[in-house]
Design a protein around this motif. Structure first.
Motif, PDB file in Angstrom:
ATOM      1  N   ASP A   1       6.547 -40.509  -6.346  1.00 29.74           N
ATOM      2  CA  ASP A   1       5.683 -41.428  -7.187  1.00 29.74           C
ATOM      3  C   ASP A   1       4.414 -40.577  -7.399  1.00 29.74           C
ATOM      4  N   TYR A   2       4.340 -39.911  -8.625  1.00 26.12           N
ATOM      5  CA  TYR A   2       3.153 -38.919  -8.870  1.00 26.12           C
ATOM      6  C   TYR A   2       3.019 -39.141 -10.324  1.00 26.12           C
ATOM      7  N   ASP A   3       1.778 -38.559 -10.822  1.00 25.69           N
ATOM      8  CA  ASP A   3       1.432 -38.323 -12.375  1.00 25.69           C
ATOM      9  C   ASP A   3       1.828 -36.792 -12.549  1.00 25.69           C
ATOM     10  N   ILE A   4       1.854 -36.503 -13.677  1.00 25.54           N
ATOM     11  CA  ILE A   4       1.910 -35.137 -14.195  1.00 25.54           C
ATOM     12  C   ILE A   4       1.394 -34.931 -15.535  1.00 25.54           C
ATOM     13  N   ILE A   5       0.930 -33.702 -15.971  1.00 27.76           N
ATOM     14  CA  ILE A   5       0.565 -33.359 -17.383  1.00 27.76           C
ATOM     15  C   ILE A   5       1.623 -32.184 -17.593  1.00 27.76           C
ATOM     16  N   ASP A   6       2.555 -32.208 -18.883  1.00 30.23           N
ATOM     17  CA  ASP A   6       3.514 -31.344 -19.208  1.00 30.23           C
ATOM     18  C   ASP A   6       3.137 -31.334 -20.754  1.00 30.23           C
ATOM     19  N   CYS A   7       3.820 -30.295 -21.116  1.00 28.24           N
ATOM     20  CA  CYS A   7       4.094 -29.813 -22.640  1.00 28.24           C
ATOM     21  C   CYS A   7       5.614 -30.033 -22.692  1.00 28.24           C
ATOM     22  N   SER A   8       5.851 -31.122 -23.653  1.00 29.94           N
ATOM     23  CA  SER A   8       7.341 -31.425 -23.781  1.00 29.94           C
ATOM     24  C   SER A   8       7.683 -31.685 -25.044  1.00 29.94           C
ATOM     25  N   GLU A   9       8.957 -31.307 -25.468  1.00 31.51           N
ATOM     26  CA  GLU A   9       9.585 -31.365 -26.856  1.00 31.51           C
ATOM     27  C   GLU A   9       9.500 -32.938 -27.257  1.00 31.51           C
ATOM     28  N   THR A  10       9.910 -33.683 -26.232  1.00 30.51           N
ATOM     29  CA  THR A  10      10.154 -35.110 -26.691  1.00 30.51           C
ATOM     30  C   THR A  10       8.630 -35.629 -27.165  1.00 30.51           C
ATOM     31  N   MET A  11       7.402 -35.401 -26.384  1.00 30.90           N
ATOM     32  CA  MET A  11       6.184 -36.125 -26.705  1.00 30.90           C
ATOM     33  C   MET A  11       5.618 -35.067 -27.739  1.00 30.90           C
ATOM     34  N   GLY A  12       6.142 -33.892 -28.202  1.00 31.09           N
ATOM     35  CA  GLY A  12       5.680 -33.079 -29.408  1.00 31.09           C
ATOM     36  C   GLY A  12       6.106 -33.978 -30.542  1.00 31.09           C
ATOM     37  N   LYS A  13       6.926 -34.544 -30.738  1.00 31.32           N
ATOM     38  CA  LYS A  13       7.704 -35.128 -31.930  1.00 31.32           C
ATOM     39  C   LYS A  13       6.807 -36.412 -32.179  1.00 31.32           C
ATOM     40  N   ALA A  14       6.062 -36.935 -31.024  1.00 34.02           N
ATOM     41  CA  ALA A  14       5.286 -38.110 -31.381  1.00 34.02           C
ATOM     42  C   ALA A  14       3.783 -37.582 -31.729  1.00 34.02           C
ATOM     43  N   GLY A  15       3.498 -36.294 -31.838  1.00 38.85           N
ATOM     44  CA  GLY A  15       2.444 -35.826 -32.428  1.00 38.85           C
ATOM     45  C   GLY A  15       1.707 -34.934 -31.450  1.00 38.85           C
ATOM     46  N   ASP A  16       1.677 -35.160 -30.147  1.00 37.72           N
ATOM     47  CA  ASP A  16       1.051 -34.137 -29.234  1.00 37.72           C
ATOM     48  C   ASP A  16       2.015 -33.790 -28.106  1.00 37.72           C
ATOM     49  N   ALA A  17       2.291 -32.679 -28.007  1.00 39.03           N
ATOM     50  CA  ALA A  17       3.353 -31.867 -26.782  1.00 39.03           C
ATOM     51  C   ALA A  17       2.835 -32.306 -25.354  1.00 39.03           C
ATOM     52  N   ILE A  18       1.261 -32.056 -25.241  1.00 37.02           N
ATOM     53  CA  ILE A  18       0.695 -32.071 -23.881  1.00 37.02           C
ATOM     54  C   ILE A  18       0.118 -33.651 -23.601  1.00 37.02           C
ATOM     55  N   THR A  19       0.691 -34.237 -22.626  1.00 36.40           N
ATOM     56  CA  THR A  19       0.318 -35.930 -22.206  1.00 36.40           C
ATOM     57  C   THR A  19       0.482 -35.694 -20.839  1.00 36.40           C
ATOM     58  N   GLN A  20      -0.365 -36.719 -20.403  1.00 36.23           N
ATOM     59  CA  GLN A  20      -0.363 -37.316 -18.787  1.00 36.23           C
ATOM     60  C   GLN A  20       0.585 -38.219 -18.682  1.00 36.23           C
ATOM     61  N   ARG A  21       1.327 -38.385 -17.959  1.00 41.10           N
ATOM     62  CA  ARG A  21       2.275 -39.528 -17.741  1.00 41.10           C
ATOM     63  C   ARG A  21       2.792 -39.554 -16.131  1.00 41.10           C
ATOM     64  N   GLN A  22       3.605 -40.660 -15.973  1.00 40.57           N
ATOM     65  CA  GLN A  22       4.221 -40.506 -14.604  1.00 40.57           C
ATOM     66  C   GLN A  22       5.225 -39.507 -14.383  1.00 40.57           C
ATOM     67  N   GLY A  23       5.660 -39.306 -13.251  1.00 40.13           N
ATOM     68  CA  GLY A  23       6.664 -37.964 -13.121  1.00 40.13           C
ATOM     69  C   GLY A  23       7.987 -38.729 -13.051  1.00 40.13           C
ATOM     70  N   GLU A  24       8.491 -39.772 -13.828  1.00 43.56           N
ATOM     71  CA  GLU A  24       9.773 -40.152 -13.895  1.00 43.56           C
ATOM     72  C   GLU A  24      10.818 -39.489 -14.495  1.00 43.56           C
ATOM     73  N   VAL A  25      10.144 -38.503 -15.269  1.00 44.34           N
ATOM     74  CA  VAL A  25      11.415 -37.589 -16.190  1.00 44.34           C
ATOM     75  C   VAL A  25      11.817 -36.720 -15.113  1.00 44.34           C
ATOM     76  N   PHE A  26      11.307 -36.336 -13.824  1.00 42.45           N
ATOM     77  CA  PHE A  26      11.752 -35.478 -12.875  1.00 42.45           C
ATOM     78  C   PHE A  26      12.580 -36.131 -11.852  1.00 42.45           C
ATOM     79  N   GLU A  27      12.179 -37.695 -11.650  1.00 39.06           N
ATOM     80  CA  GLU A  27      12.788 -38.256 -10.425  1.00 39.06           C
ATOM     81  C   GLU A  27      14.326 -38.802 -11.189  1.00 39.06           C
ATOM     82  N   ASN A  28      14.117 -39.148 -12.530  1.00 34.59           N
ATOM     83  CA  ASN A  28      15.219 -39.632 -13.207  1.00 34.59           C
ATOM     84  C   ASN A  28      16.287 -38.632 -13.310  1.00 34.59           C
ATOM     85  N   HIS A  29      15.567 -37.338 -13.556  1.00 35.88           N
ATOM     86  CA  HIS A  29      16.664 -36.437 -13.441  1.00 35.88           C
ATOM     87  C   HIS A  29      17.162 -35.924 -12.131  1.00 35.88           C
ATOM     88  N   ARG A  30      16.577 -36.317 -11.190  1.00 36.22           N
ATOM     89  CA  ARG A  30      17.239 -35.956  -9.791  1.00 36.22           C
ATOM     90  C   ARG A  30      18.167 -36.960  -9.614  1.00 36.22           C
TER      91      ARG A  30
END
Length: 208
Positions: free
Chosen positions: A151-180
């Motif tokens: 359970d942690y927060d991250i700042i990352d540069c992602s292609e998915t968020m880039g399509k929404a207008g800004d690739a660098i965002t702060q969000r929860q780390g679910e993208v990594f935990e879901n990947h696990r």
């Protein structure tokens, strides 16, 4: 000039701030965890466009430029004031694969840790089949806050968020935990992959 021992030099560099670091620093320890997080936050709201293998800003740059192109590993390298071009790593570039391998083995820049802290990174590598062809992109992010190991927060540069207008965002780390959680399915649906290369996300810290 009076010789400064390694420990004193490390304390001095951290104490006087990032602006005095040499251009193209090849030591991740040159910044404290809080300083890494501060640099990551500096890139928020800058309308970054995602482009794989884009050249990041110079490590000596204090402010993330507005509207530039970047990818996840180039952004993370910048946060640590690391030059992405590193002759001591495979392919001479810092990207998700080389960061992952370094954290688990050579420890030139990062070392794997079991308990994350702000300023650490979380990452997983590209997945490849037996022909070494990349089939699934890797990803890496800066950890900004920790409430628990999963359970942690991250700042990352992602292609998915880039399509929404800004690739660098702060969000929860679910993208990594879901990947696990998806690793078992990946191994079942892509039997042509080298199972040993399908690595779960790991945490890593800049070498101290």
């Amino acid at each position: 000039m009076q010789k400064i021992d390694t420990l004193s030099r490390r304390s001095l560099l951290i104490g006087i701030g990032a602006a005095t670091l040499p251009i193209g620093s090849d030591r991740a320890w040159a910044l404290s965890g809080n300083a890494v997080v501060d640099r990551a936050r500096n890139a928020l709201g800058k309308r970054t466009k995602y482009l794989n293998e884009a050249k990041p800003p110079l490590p000596s740059t204090d402010d993330w430029p507005i509207g530039i192109e970047a990818d996840c590993s180039g952004f993370v390298a910048w946060c640590f004031r690391l030059d992405r071009n590193q002759p001591r790593v495979h392919d001479h570039q810092l990207y998700t694969d080389t960061m992952f391998d370094d954290a688990r083995g050579r420890h030139l820049f990062f070392r794997a840790v079991t308990e994350p802290a702000p300023g650490d990174i979380v990452l997983y590598p590209y997945y490849r089949n037996t022909d070494r062809k990349r089939l699934h992109p890797g990803h890496v992010a800066i950890i900004t806050a920790v409430r628990g190991r999963a359970d942690y927060d991250i700042i990352d540069c992602s292609e998915t968020m880039g399509k929404a207008g800004d690739a660098i965002t702060q969000r929860q780390g679910e993208v990594f935990e879901n990947h696990r959680k998806l690793l078992g399915e990946l191994r079942q649906t892509h039997r042509e992959w080298n199972v040993g290369s399908v690595g779960a996300p790991i945490f890593a810290r800049g070498i101290a």
